[in-house]
Design a protein around this motif. Sequence first.
Motif, PDB file in Angstrom:
ATOM      1  N   UNK A 228       0.632  -1.314   0.000  1.00  0.00           N
ATOM      2  CA  UNK A 228      -0.308   0.152   0.062  1.00  0.00           C
ATOM      3  C   UNK A 228       0.816   1.388   0.081  1.00  0.00           C
ATOM      4  N   UNK A 229       1.957   1.313   0.648  1.00  0.00           N
ATOM      5  CA  UNK A 229       2.516   2.681   0.514  1.00  0.00           C
ATOM      6  C   UNK A 229       3.082   3.041  -0.761  1.00  0.00           C
ATOM      7  N   UNK A 230       3.182   2.130  -1.757  1.00  0.00           N
ATOM      8  CA  UNK A 230       3.459   2.318  -3.243  1.00  0.00           C
ATOM      9  C   UNK A 230       2.241   3.138  -3.776  1.00  0.00           C
ATOM     10  N   UNK A 231       1.278   3.165  -3.353  1.00  0.00           N
ATOM     11  CA  UNK A 231      -0.039   3.773  -3.713  1.00  0.00           C
ATOM     12  C   UNK A 231      -0.256   5.133  -2.848  1.00  0.00           C
ATOM     13  N   UNK A 232      -0.055   4.962  -1.495  1.00  0.00           N
ATOM     14  CA  UNK A 232      -0.700   5.826  -0.689  1.00  0.00           C
ATOM     15  C   UNK A 232       0.310   7.108  -0.534  1.00  0.00           C
ATOM     16  N   UNK A 233       1.622   7.006  -1.151  1.00  0.00           N
ATOM     17  CA  UNK A 233       2.464   7.979  -1.038  1.00  0.00           C
ATOM     18  C   UNK A 233       1.917   9.004  -2.110  1.00  0.00           C
ATOM     19  N   UNK A 234       0.846   8.965  -2.640  1.00  0.00           N
ATOM     20  CA  UNK A 234       0.203   9.969  -3.574  1.00  0.00           C
ATOM     21  C   UNK A 234      -1.099  10.344  -2.886  1.00  0.00           C
ATOM     22  N   UNK A 235      -1.293  10.070  -1.657  1.00  0.00           N
ATOM     23  CA  UNK A 235      -2.803  10.513  -1.162  1.00  0.00           C
ATOM     24  C   UNK A 235      -2.361  11.983  -0.654  1.00  0.00           C
ATOM     25  N   UNK A 236      -3.083  12.678  -0.825  1.00  0.00           N
ATOM     26  CA  UNK A 236      -3.418  14.145  -0.302  1.00  0.00           C
ATOM     27  C   UNK A 236      -3.247  14.201   1.328  1.00  0.00           C
ATOM     28  N   UNK A 237      -2.642  14.562   1.974  1.00  0.00           N
ATOM     29  CA  UNK A 237      -2.744  14.830   3.387  1.00  0.00           C
ATOM     30  C   UNK A 237      -2.255  16.068   4.112  1.00  0.00           C
ATOM     31  N   UNK A 238      -2.759  16.584   5.030  1.00  0.00           N
ATOM     32  CA  UNK A 238      -2.478  18.042   5.430  1.00  0.00           C
ATOM     33  C   UNK A 238      -1.111  17.822   6.234  1.00  0.00           C
ATOM     34  N   UNK A 239      -0.331  18.984   5.831  1.00  0.00           N
ATOM     35  CA  UNK A 239       1.000  18.982   6.761  1.00  0.00           C
ATOM     36  C   UNK A 239       0.948  19.258   8.204  1.00  0.00           C
ATOM     37  N   UNK A 240       1.745  19.027   8.657  1.00  0.00           N
ATOM     38  CA  UNK A 240       1.776  19.366  10.237  1.00  0.00           C
ATOM     39  C   UNK A 240       0.585  18.999  11.056  1.00  0.00           C
ATOM     40  N   UNK A 241      -0.191  17.690  10.530  1.00  0.00           N
ATOM     41  CA  UNK A 241      -1.145  17.018  11.306  1.00  0.00           C
ATOM     42  C   UNK A 241      -0.589  15.819  11.911  1.00  0.00           C
ATOM     43  N   UNK A 242      -0.966  15.938  13.327  1.00  0.00           N
ATOM     44  CA  UNK A 242      -0.485  14.951  14.167  1.00  0.00           C
ATOM     45  C   UNK A 242      -1.396  13.904  14.530  1.00  0.00           C
ATOM     46  N   UNK A 243      -2.823  14.072  13.960  1.00  0.00           N
ATOM     47  CA  UNK A 243      -3.777  13.160  14.310  1.00  0.00           C
ATOM     48  C   UNK A 243      -3.713  12.120  13.206  1.00  0.00           C
ATOM     49  N   UNK A 244      -3.569  10.994  13.556  1.00  0.00           N
ATOM     50  CA  UNK A 244      -3.210   9.613  12.616  1.00  0.00           C
ATOM     51  C   UNK A 244      -4.490   9.402  11.728  1.00  0.00           C
ATOM     52  N   UNK A 245      -5.519   9.625  12.479  1.00  0.00           N
ATOM     53  CA  UNK A 245      -6.859   9.581  11.678  1.00  0.00           C
ATOM     54  C   UNK A 245      -7.028  10.383  10.509  1.00  0.00           C
ATOM     55  N   UNK A 461      13.874  15.539  13.180  1.00  0.00           N
ATOM     56  CA  UNK A 461      14.908  14.851  12.015  1.00  0.00           C
ATOM     57  C   UNK A 461      14.192  13.838  11.436  1.00  0.00           C
ATOM     58  N   UNK A 462      13.509  13.107  12.045  1.00  0.00           N
ATOM     59  CA  UNK A 462      13.007  11.723  11.130  1.00  0.00           C
ATOM     60  C   UNK A 462      11.701  11.518  10.972  1.00  0.00           C
ATOM     61  N   UNK A 463      10.663  12.593  11.499  1.00  0.00           N
ATOM     62  CA  UNK A 463       9.434  12.375  10.840  1.00  0.00           C
ATOM     63  C   UNK A 463       9.316  13.251   9.395  1.00  0.00           C
ATOM     64  N   UNK A 464       7.981  12.929   8.832  1.00  0.00           N
ATOM     65  CA  UNK A 464       7.875  13.573   7.233  1.00  0.00           C
ATOM     66  C   UNK A 464       6.780  14.594   7.336  1.00  0.00           C
ATOM     67  N   UNK A 465       5.604  14.061   6.985  1.00  0.00           N
ATOM     68  CA  UNK A 465       4.606  15.363   6.741  1.00  0.00           C
ATOM     69  C   UNK A 465       3.980  15.861   8.005  1.00  0.00           C
ATOM     70  N   UNK A 466       4.180  15.046   9.081  1.00  0.00           N
ATOM     71  CA  UNK A 466       3.684  15.122  10.424  1.00  0.00           C
ATOM     72  C   UNK A 466       4.327  16.644  10.847  1.00  0.00           C
ATOM     73  N   UNK A 467       5.762  16.965  10.515  1.00  0.00           N
ATOM     74  CA  UNK A 467       6.374  18.148  10.760  1.00  0.00           C
ATOM     75  C   UNK A 467       6.614  18.832   9.768  1.00  0.00           C
TER      76      UNK A 467
END
Length: 488
Positions: A228-245, A461-467
């Motif tokens: 699934x990561x191969x597909x989900x990497x193209x999903x829109x998601x808000x930056x700096x959003x710490x809520x997993x859901x 240093x090591x998180x992505x879109x969450x930060x």
Amino acid sequence: MNRNDEYLKSPDLLPISHNQRNIGVKGFAVIWVGMAVVLAAFAIGGAGVQSLPLGWVIVATLVGSVAIGIFMTIIGDIGVEHGLSFPVYMRAPFGTIGTHIPSLVRGITAACWFGINTYFGATAMNGILNLLFGFDNWFLCFLLFAAVQLINTALGIKAIERFADLAAPTIIIISAWMYTSLSDKAMEQGRAVWSWVENPVTGVAAITAFMVVVMSNMGFWATLAADMPSLSRFFKAPKNERNWFKRNKSQIVGSIIVMPIVNTFMIIIGAVSYIAVTNYDPVVALQEAAGGFVLGILLLMIVFAQWSTNTSANVIPAATVFSNVGGPKVPFWAGVIIAGIVGIIVQPWSLFDVIIPALLVIGGILSAIVGILFTDYYVLRKRRVNVQDLYEKDGQFKYMNGFNIAGMIAWVIGGFAAYWLSAYSFIVGFVVGAIIYYVLAKYWWFKKYTQAEIEDPNDEKYLGITVGRDWEIETVQESIVVQDAVNQ
């Protein structure tokens, strides 16, 4: 920068940035409608009603579909958070070289599905030609249909995909019509769709039969649970959003709501087909339910639906895996040909006859990988990843000559455990793989090969879109340009 690192940094493997993500909630839901319209699912329904009433088959299907949808969403966060594909992140639990082995399993599985779907499309083509010209040679149709699909994929022709956008919803309409027609046919033979069972079972045997349907559905989609990561990497998601859901909203709606609904519908049609004509082959069932011009149009829609599904869900993923494993010497078009050859030599017309035990085995093998990914990403690294080193030949993921032995051992043991307890294959493989990997990695392997994000668990240093980070990987070509500028 060493040119030998280039194979780790091919363009299709680089992280996807936030502004490159264009699939939202609605978009992924539509994608799932297309992907879940897979006629091979008929086999699960047809096999299920041989031991259980249709109502229990539906319950088992919903349980299995929702469960595998949850696993997809959990693992898919790797793509959402970091923009990483499946083969790239697999370098963490398996090593920069070791990643190729489980990736090949995923590629071969996709190639087998290509063969099965091509078989359905070929029998539908044969039915059309038989109606029009009296022609009857399904194997020739199979070879022709396989060749056309492979050429289409290798050349990147998009016309068929646009046409086939109509094929998936059309197949749903066809299936609804089949349900009505086949239900009437079953009633004529004195078989009540909701109560008829070929060989009823009770007690422990009924529980086992129920779990086989659950695990078959999970095994059916196990490849996507891992990939699934191969597909989900193209999903829109808000930056700096710490809520997993909130961050995984697109995944949740598509994989946990839309997919189970469509998949269950396909299972129901397969079950009703078996009840009515004692055959869950969708083409055979359709030929029993219709005739003449109507049958020809319905069969044509089946051809295009299988073509569309094969291109996006099977040929492209398989070809990508084979191309990545082969390196620069195996271009994408060569990967397409390899996928086609594998899909043919496995004799998919025979695979369909043993699809349920095959799904249990495949599900078990892949579930151990899913369990290892879960432990590595969530439990050990806490979603923090040293992404830069994933693309370095001599970085922290080189381990021992490119292999993470902890991951390899956990995968083998988890896969064997799932095989021996096949009625519970996915759950067994996941749990055993996850636990063994945790013990081996935490108390042995990562003591020998320290991991920066575990030693220094720093979000910035090591998180992505969450930060709010987009990972940028310097390629060999960029390094050469910079060096030339310095020299000048």
